[in-house]
Scaffold this motif. Structure first.
Motif: not given
Length: 100
Positions: A72-100
């Motif tokens: 619906k939103y035209g998502a494109e495949e993208w490599p894993k972003p750097d932790q400094s580029e993103v902020t957790w918004f919502d989702g499963h709690l185990d993803t809050q530390n996905i960059f650790d």
């Protein structure tokens, strides 16, 4: 599996609603089916600017969890972003530390 990136364009009246809708629709999915492990949406961490696209990053787990939303939103495949580029918004709690 790659991450997905959704670009929204807040300065454009016709797509400004995409910015607002995706921030409501992604969390609303959890009311229908609970988030699965590894499913989350992150926002860009840079300051909001009306003249540039605003990006949302969705984890690889979203490809199976919410493929219709990605389409619906035209998502494109993208490599894993750097932790400094993103902020957790919502989702499963185990993803809050996905960059650790």
């Amino acid at each position: 599996m790659n991450w997905s990136r959704v670009a929204t364009y807040p300065e454009s009246d016709s797509t400004k609603d995409d910015f607002l809708r995706i921030t409501r629709e992604f969390p609303a999915l959890a009311a229908i089916k609970p988030y699965e492990s590894g499913v989350a949406m992150f926002t860009q961490s840079r300051e909001f600017n009306y003249t540039e696209p605003y990006y949302f990053y969705l984890t690889p787990g979203c490809q199976m969890y919410c493929p219709d939303l990605l389409k619906k939103y035209g998502a494109e495949e993208w490599p894993k972003p750097d932790q400094s580029e993103v902020t957790w918004f919502d989702g499963h709690l185990d993803t809050q530390n996905i960059f650790d």
